[in-house]
Design a protein around this motif. Structure first.
Motif, PDB file in Angstrom:
ATOM      1  N   ASN A  28      -9.047  -4.308  -4.180  1.00 12.41           N
ATOM      2  CA  ASN A  28      -7.825  -4.958  -3.675  1.00 12.41           C
ATOM      3  C   ASN A  28      -7.761  -5.073  -2.157  1.00 12.41           C
ATOM      4  O   ASN A  28      -7.460  -6.150  -1.640  1.00 12.41           O
ATOM      5  CB  ASN A  28      -6.579  -4.242  -4.208  1.00 12.41           C
ATOM      6  N   PRO A  29      -8.031  -3.993  -1.415  1.00 11.62           N
ATOM      7  CA  PRO A  29      -7.975  -4.154   0.051  1.00 11.62           C
ATOM      8  C   PRO A  29      -8.961  -5.208   0.548  1.00 11.62           C
ATOM      9  O   PRO A  29      -8.630  -5.986   1.453  1.00 11.62           O
ATOM     10  CB  PRO A  29      -8.316  -2.763   0.594  1.00 11.62           C
ATOM     11  N   GLU A  60       0.853  -1.194   0.000  1.00  9.65           N
ATOM     12  CA  GLU A  60       0.000   0.000   0.000  1.00  9.65           C
ATOM     13  C   GLU A  60       0.888   1.243   0.000  1.00  9.65           C
ATOM     14  O   GLU A  60       2.053   1.180   0.431  1.00  9.65           O
ATOM     15  CB  GLU A  60      -0.903   0.020   1.249  1.00  9.65           C
ATOM     16  N   ASP A 103      -0.922  -2.058  -4.758  1.00  3.20           N
ATOM     17  CA  ASP A 103      -2.200  -2.763  -4.634  1.00  3.20           C
ATOM     18  C   ASP A 103      -3.279  -1.896  -4.003  1.00  3.20           C
ATOM     19  O   ASP A 103      -4.448  -2.031  -4.345  1.00  3.20           O
ATOM     20  CB  ASP A 103      -2.016  -4.015  -3.755  1.00  3.20           C
ATOM     21  N   CYS A 104      -2.895  -1.088  -3.013  1.00  2.00           N
ATOM     22  CA  CYS A 104      -3.888  -0.310  -2.252  1.00  2.00           C
ATOM     23  C   CYS A 104      -3.353   1.085  -1.965  1.00  2.00           C
ATOM     24  O   CYS A 104      -2.146   1.282  -1.836  1.00  2.00           O
ATOM     25  CB  CYS A 104      -4.161  -0.917  -0.872  1.00  2.00           C
ATOM     26  N   LEU A 160      -7.904   0.351  -6.012  1.00  2.00           N
ATOM     27  CA  LEU A 160      -6.956   0.624  -4.916  1.00  2.00           C
ATOM     28  C   LEU A 160      -7.645   0.825  -3.569  1.00  2.00           C
ATOM     29  O   LEU A 160      -7.055   0.540  -2.519  1.00  2.00           O
ATOM     30  CB  LEU A 160      -6.136   1.879  -5.239  1.00  2.00           C
TER      31      LEU A 160
END
Ligand SMILES: [Zn+2]
Length: 351
Positions: A282-283, A183, A227-228, A278
């Protein structure tokens, strides 16, 4: 409002890195104020960090805090487990409770800092493989984390990656197929060490703000390696931040994260689809967060204003982004079929 053709609907967002300060720091934030700030910022799910006072490192401590969070929060809140040098052996048991473990390798306060390769390896081995191990790792510690992920073939999530070499190491590790994710924070995407100079203590956090070169590197990985986006919402009172000595690091971020990203989308630096990936897809996938049916965020991507456009809900009530021009307003949040916020006002909420 319904006549606007530009109205946009996003799924409920998930912020997987916040500090809600319960227990022990309730003068800075609590579950109620922190979750109200979350809704005001478009987040319907939060994951809260365990570096509280006392830190959350036991089943009893975690269960008590999780019960309180469920009772007092206006959105869904899941709590990380923490680990201290003396609680490492308990991890298989603790893994039955918390959805994820937070491991501090660098620069933290209190008793959550873990040192020594032997201890790090024990943790990577003992925390259940099907649950995420989230790392506060900076610089060389990121490389150590990647070595652990490889050696133990386990899922590893790198929090608040902020430097060019760090994001490049993670990109390389992903390229080799390691099960790692990462992240970045909005402050590391939208502020540099030049801003840190004029913000003073209000621009001080860990990891510290970085160079323009580092910021550019993060943006070049925004559609690939990253990813985040997570806020690392870390509220302290203005008095604490402006104290002449020992001002604590950390800045609030729940209410500014989505507006900053919407503005970046308006400037075509990121797509609206990527924001959803994001901040939600993903999270939720990485942390196996439960779905929230009939939950969404309505935005007007064209509205222009100066942040903040309402009195902030975070108890600390300041932001390093105050005065930032923004294009893109959060109009309304619906959680499980019920409207919880409209035009900056959280329903059924007395300040
Ligand atoms: Zn943090």
């Amino acid at each position: 409002m319904n006549t606007k053709t530009t109205l946009m609907k996003l799924p409920g967002l998930a912020d997987v890195h916040v500090h809600l300060r319960v227990p022990g720091g309730e003068h800075k934030e609590d579950y109620r104020t922190g979750s109200a700030a979350a809704l005001a910022g478009g987040f319907t799910t939060l994951m809260a960090m365990p570096n509280t006072n006392p830190a959350i490192t036991t089943a009893d401590g975690w269960q008590a805090a999780q019960r309180q969070a469920a009772k007092e929060s206006l959105c869904d809140v899941a709590l990380f487990m923490g680990v201290s040098m003396s609680s490492i052996d308990n991890l298989p048991e603790l893994g039955k409770y918390a959805p994820a473990l937070k491991l501090y390798m660098d620069l933290t306060f209190g008793d959550l800092r873990i040192e020594g390769m032997e201890n790090l390896e024990r943790i990577a081995e003992l925390w259940p493989r099907d649950k995420v191990l989230a790392l506060h790792a900076e610089g060389e510690s990121v490389r150590t984390g990647l070595v652990l992920a490889e050696k133990f073939h386990r899922r590893m999530h790198f929090c608040h990656i902020s430097r060019k070499d760090e994001i490049e190491w993670i990109a390389e590790a992903k390229g080799r197929g390691l099960p790692v994710t990462c992240e970045v924070t909005p402050h590391h995407l939208f502020l540099t060490d030049a801003d840190a100079k004029h913000l003073g203590s209000l621009g001080d956090m860990r990891p510290r703000l970085a160079s323009q070169n580092d910021v550019d590197a993060l943006w070049s990985h925004i559609n690939t390696t990253i990813d985040c986006v997570a806020s690392d919402h870390a509220p302290h009172t203005l008095a604490e931040k402006q104290a002449s000595q020992n001002s604590p690091p950390g800045v609030p971020g729940l209410e500014s994260t989505l507006p900053l990203l919407l503005n970046a989308a308006a400037e075509e630096r990121i797509s609206y689809d990527r924001i959803v990936t994001l901040l939600s897809t993903n999270p939720r996938r990485i942390y196996s967060l439960p779905e929230q049916p009939d939950t969404w965020v309505e935005i007007d991507p064209d509205e222009i204003y100066e942040f903040p456009d309402h009195e902030l809900y975070t108890k600390c009530s300041w932001s390093p982004f105050s005065g930032t021009p923004i294009k893109g307003r959060i109009l309304r949040v619906v959680l499980r079929g019920k409207e919880v916020i409209r035009n900056g006002k959280v329903h059924d909420y007395d300040r």
